[in-house]
Design an enzyme around this catalytic site. Structure first.
Site, PDB file in Angstrom:
ATOM      1  N   LYS A 107     -28.913 -52.834 -10.035  1.00  0.00           N
ATOM      2  CA  LYS A 107     -30.180 -51.949  -9.780  1.00  0.00           C
ATOM      3  C   LYS A 107     -30.383 -50.833 -11.229  1.00  0.00           C
ATOM      4  O   LYS A 107     -31.527 -50.943 -11.708  1.00  0.00           O
ATOM      5  CB  LYS A 107     -30.528 -51.539  -8.799  1.00  0.00           C
ATOM      6  CG  LYS A 107     -29.163 -50.692  -8.109  1.00  0.00           C
ATOM      7  CD  LYS A 107     -29.418 -50.270  -7.005  1.00  0.00           C
ATOM      8  CE  LYS A 107     -28.034 -49.720  -6.431  1.00  0.00           C
ATOM      9  NZ  LYS A 107     -26.765 -50.487  -6.207  1.00  0.00           N
ATOM     10  N   VAL A 134     -32.291 -55.253  -5.488  1.00  0.00           N
ATOM     11  CA  VAL A 134     -33.124 -54.611  -4.528  1.00  0.00           C
ATOM     12  C   VAL A 134     -32.767 -55.204  -3.346  1.00  0.00           C
ATOM     13  O   VAL A 134     -33.055 -56.161  -3.197  1.00  0.00           O
ATOM     14  CB  VAL A 134     -34.490 -54.623  -4.900  1.00  0.00           C
ATOM     15  CG1 VAL A 134     -35.212 -53.906  -4.038  1.00  0.00           C
ATOM     16  CG2 VAL A 134     -34.750 -54.223  -6.193  1.00  0.00           C
ATOM     17  N   ILE A 138     -31.987 -59.364   1.253  1.00  0.00           N
ATOM     18  CA  ILE A 138     -33.470 -59.438   1.687  1.00  0.00           C
ATOM     19  C   ILE A 138     -34.290 -60.199   0.660  1.00  0.00           C
ATOM     20  O   ILE A 138     -34.194 -59.507  -0.503  1.00  0.00           O
ATOM     21  CB  ILE A 138     -34.077 -58.102   2.140  1.00  0.00           C
ATOM     22  CG1 ILE A 138     -33.320 -57.292   2.951  1.00  0.00           C
ATOM     23  CG2 ILE A 138     -35.338 -58.480   2.512  1.00  0.00           C
ATOM     24  CD1 ILE A 138     -33.713 -56.147   3.461  1.00  0.00           C
ATOM     25  N   GLY A 189     -17.697 -45.702   6.462  1.00  0.00           N
ATOM     26  CA  GLY A 189     -17.794 -46.447   5.302  1.00  0.00           C
ATOM     27  C   GLY A 189     -19.366 -46.587   4.943  1.00  0.00           C
ATOM     28  O   GLY A 189     -19.171 -47.349   4.121  1.00  0.00           O
ATOM     29  N   ASP A 203     -30.402 -44.131  -6.074  1.00  0.00           N
ATOM     30  CA  ASP A 203     -30.364 -45.471  -5.925  1.00  0.00           C
ATOM     31  C   ASP A 203     -31.565 -46.106  -5.538  1.00  0.00           C
ATOM     32  O   ASP A 203     -32.157 -47.239  -5.969  1.00  0.00           O
ATOM     33  CB  ASP A 203     -29.131 -45.736  -4.924  1.00  0.00           C
ATOM     34  CG  ASP A 203     -29.336 -47.061  -4.255  1.00  0.00           C
ATOM     35  OD1 ASP A 203     -28.499 -47.853  -4.852  1.00  0.00           O
ATOM     36  OD2 ASP A 203     -29.889 -47.362  -3.253  1.00  0.00           O
ATOM     37  N   LYS A 207     -34.524 -48.894  -7.498  1.00  0.00           N
ATOM     38  CA  LYS A 207     -35.178 -49.959  -6.641  1.00  0.00           C
ATOM     39  C   LYS A 207     -36.637 -49.981  -6.662  1.00  0.00           C
ATOM     40  O   LYS A 207     -37.259 -50.828  -7.058  1.00  0.00           O
ATOM     41  CB  LYS A 207     -34.460 -49.910  -5.472  1.00  0.00           C
ATOM     42  CG  LYS A 207     -33.043 -50.432  -5.205  1.00  0.00           C
ATOM     43  CD  LYS A 207     -32.422 -50.050  -4.039  1.00  0.00           C
ATOM     44  CE  LYS A 207     -31.043 -50.682  -3.865  1.00  0.00           C
ATOM     45  NZ  LYS A 207     -30.034 -50.077  -2.582  1.00  0.00           N
TER      46      LYS A 207
END
Lengths: 430, 430
Positions: A107, A134, A138, A189, A203, A207
């Site tokens: 990304k 992204v 999905i 995690g 992040d 996207k």
């Protein structure tokens, strides 16, 4: 229909995602061959640490010389799951130069250099696919680029970072503060040791840039995306949200201006009504809500990260690119013909929830209301609470520009009777 | 890149969907041309009633001779939005024979004759696309066929009929009975004068056949789909569902057997936990939940019907087919290589909620429990309520086959102490 010469795939990177891609290519080889129309063969895996034991990967395929691998000249597909800008960018460019198509899950790189990489793919007549970049598994890039290719998308509103959604969901359901929820996410995690890229919205911003570009058929650079993290969201903010029938999500929001002549892209925490489909997205799940002229409101939901989900998206792209290779066709490339300007954050119009600490004496509300009026920000509701000489005012505005709201807040801070601006949060999804 | 000869599109049918397709082709002509790489031109519109005034449609394009239109020989794309089996089937076949690709929104036809139509498309080297046939605007065919092409789908669980979801949502939120909710749906235009196709599950069954075939890479005929309507769902069933923390939805369920060697497809009302993403799908919206090996749980949500949403899906297909025409490629066609048998309903395994009217006397529960045990159906919970010599038993089972449950119910009906089986409902989505 089945030809016998296998299509050759090289894998750059063999971490959580890469090892899953390699595993599925082996275990599902027959299905992949049937769906593509030819077998696919993993012919090389570039890694940094060659001595690490990688279950299910033929050690003879492993190399530390990624550049030599992409220069082989007989590759059909190079799969880049290294992440980061370099050496990923150079390797992808070299792969195109040597005749391979590329599938990437990167990304940051696509957001920063997507246009140049698409140009390199065009120059060499190859494909560049990045569904996995992204929202993990999905399907989002393909639906936006292909399914909605005959529609006009006006808005994309998404939860595209699982770490922050996990933290915010935890704060919402338990009343925990940010640090406590982050600690739990780290322990489980869901958050990395250095969570900056997630919690500061970097992040999600990458996207948002990719989604906005595809949705609006224009170029949106990473720098064009207004970014605010969610580290300052408090338990008190959640309490305020609940009173409004809302929750708080870190949203990536890409919008076409009402006149259609410009777009905006931004990432920030926002209140969203509990009745909105995004409000029910729990844990580390992602979901993206898309509004278009003809289709109306669509939502795409699923796991936004993780080795196997990301590998699913990568493999879907591998199948598509392989089919294209066999038919001699290319998939849809960059579509940036609309060339719309990206407006600055000041021009974004939305609603706001503002908490003020004020002196508990007569006339304060009148003063505050005057400041809002002077800046053209119309108030929807005000709630006043007082105790022991301290008081708070919660103001919810009608739609106003970010610039007008900013001016209002600046003026409020100068009022003697306003002791502090406890929080400002946008209200979206109404 | 832009060539000047336009791609020629003919429209068969100009009702709610067709007129929207024509409208968008006109108003968004520049965008469509930019996205395809060539302009698209509507060259003919076949209708039954030529005298009806159709705003925005050039009367010179209108014809009642659909067969002559598809035989022109210069068409790139034929868009079939007539619905029903004939004359749609003959027209599509003729279109392929005369060199056109086809975009259809016809679920009944694709469910019944998809294999033959795909074969005709293959024979003539043309495309057959039908994203609009399942769940209107929601991208579903393309994600299943392409995005998940490298994954193994195990389950598709969907609300694919807006009329029935509107009715069930109304019953859930207001406590209304079926007839009252249906009357409201009819008054608001969500249900047709004859609602049979919707409320008896025929519409959903056609979609289930299409989804199962694509998801599992096998052929599933309409006759293979077990179908139960939702006309017998009562307010009492909703009350029972609420007690279990569930709501009731009409679901299309396509499953791969645990051993992977067979599949099932069915449509019936079922209880589903409120925490499941499908439980929150309100009004006439559709949503489809997909479970796969690598991607995990995905959901696709949006408007499942209506002129504009369906037109959005049709136009996405038109763009894809036109791109294929320009590049000389074809999109992915039927993928039925897995050739899995479709198991009968008796082999479906799920949980059940059973309400029994029983005599209010000692020993009844023991009798009933014995019958369940004799048929190998394990009981999860039982709730017993008694009043004035009448009593009810609510039994929730563990997972059992439909055949075992059927045998259990048959034996229960023969017990003297069981006065009636008030309701049997499957419990899904756990």
């Amino acid at each position: 229909m089945m030809r016998t010469r296998p299509l050759k795939v090289a894998l750059l990177g063999c971490g959580v995602v890469g090892s899953e891609v390699a595993r599925i290519m082996t275990t599902h080889a027959d299905d992949l061959a049937a769906r593509i129309g030819a077998p696919v063969e993993l012919v090389g895996v570039a890694v940094r640490r060659p001595d690490k034991v990688r279950e299910g990967i033929d050690p003879d395929l492993v190399t530390t010389d990624a550049t030599a691998l992409v220069k082989r000249g007989d590759l059909d597909v190079v799969v880049e799951v290294i992440g980061g800008i370099e050496p990923a960018r150079a390797l992808i460019t070299t792969a195109f130069e040597h005749g391979a198509s590329v599938v990437s899950a990167n990304k940051a790189l696509i957001a920063q250099d997507g246009a140049a990489l698409h140009a390199a793919a065009d120059e060499h007549g190859r494909d560049l696919y990045y569904e996995a970049a992204v929202a993990g598994a999905i399907p989002l890039i393909r639906p936006l680029r292909e399914s909605l290719a005959g529609d006009k998308v006006n808005r994309v509103l998404g939860i595209v970072n699982g770490t922050t959604n996990f933290i915010l969901d935890k704060m919402d359901s338990t009343g925990a503060g940010y640090q406590e929820a982050l600690d739990e996410a780290t322990a489980l995690g869901y958050a990395e040791a250095d969570p900056t890229a997630d919690v500061e919205g970097f992040d999600a911003a990458a996207k948002a840039a990719i989604l906005a570009g595809i949705a609006f058929h224009t170029r949106v650079r990473l720098d064009d995306v207004h970014r605010e993290g969610m580290t300052e969201v408090t338990a008190a903010d959640f309490a305020s949200a609940k009173e409004m029938g809302c929750t708080i999500k870190l949203l990536a929001i890409c919008e076409r201006a009402a006149d259609g002549a410009s777009v905006t892209a931004r990432v920030h925490p926002a209140m969203i009504p509990l009745g909105h489909p995004l409000a029910g997205v729990r844990g580390a799940y992602n979901a993206v809500f898309v509004e278009s002229d003809a289709a109306g409101q669509l939502m795409f939901y699923g796991p936004g990260a993780g080795g196997a989900p990301t590998a699913s998206a990568v493999l879907g792209d591998i199948v598509a690119v392989c089919r294209n290779r066999l038919s001699g066709a290319r998939g849809p490339g960059e579509s940036a013909y609309a060339a719309l300007p990206v407006s600055p954050m000041g021009e974004v119009v939305t609603r706001y929830h503002i908490s003020l600490d004020v002196a508990d004496k007569p006339g304060v509300l009148a003063q505050v209301a005057t400041v809002f009026a002077e800046h053209g920000v119309s108030i929807d509701t005000v709630r006043q609470q007082g105790k022991d000489g301290e008081a708070s005012l919660v103001v919810i505005t009608h739609r106003a520009s970010d610039a007008a709201l900013g001016g209002t807040v600046e003026a409020l801070r100068k009022l003697d009777t306003v002791r502090g601006v406890a929080s400002i949060m946008r209200v979206e999804g109404e």
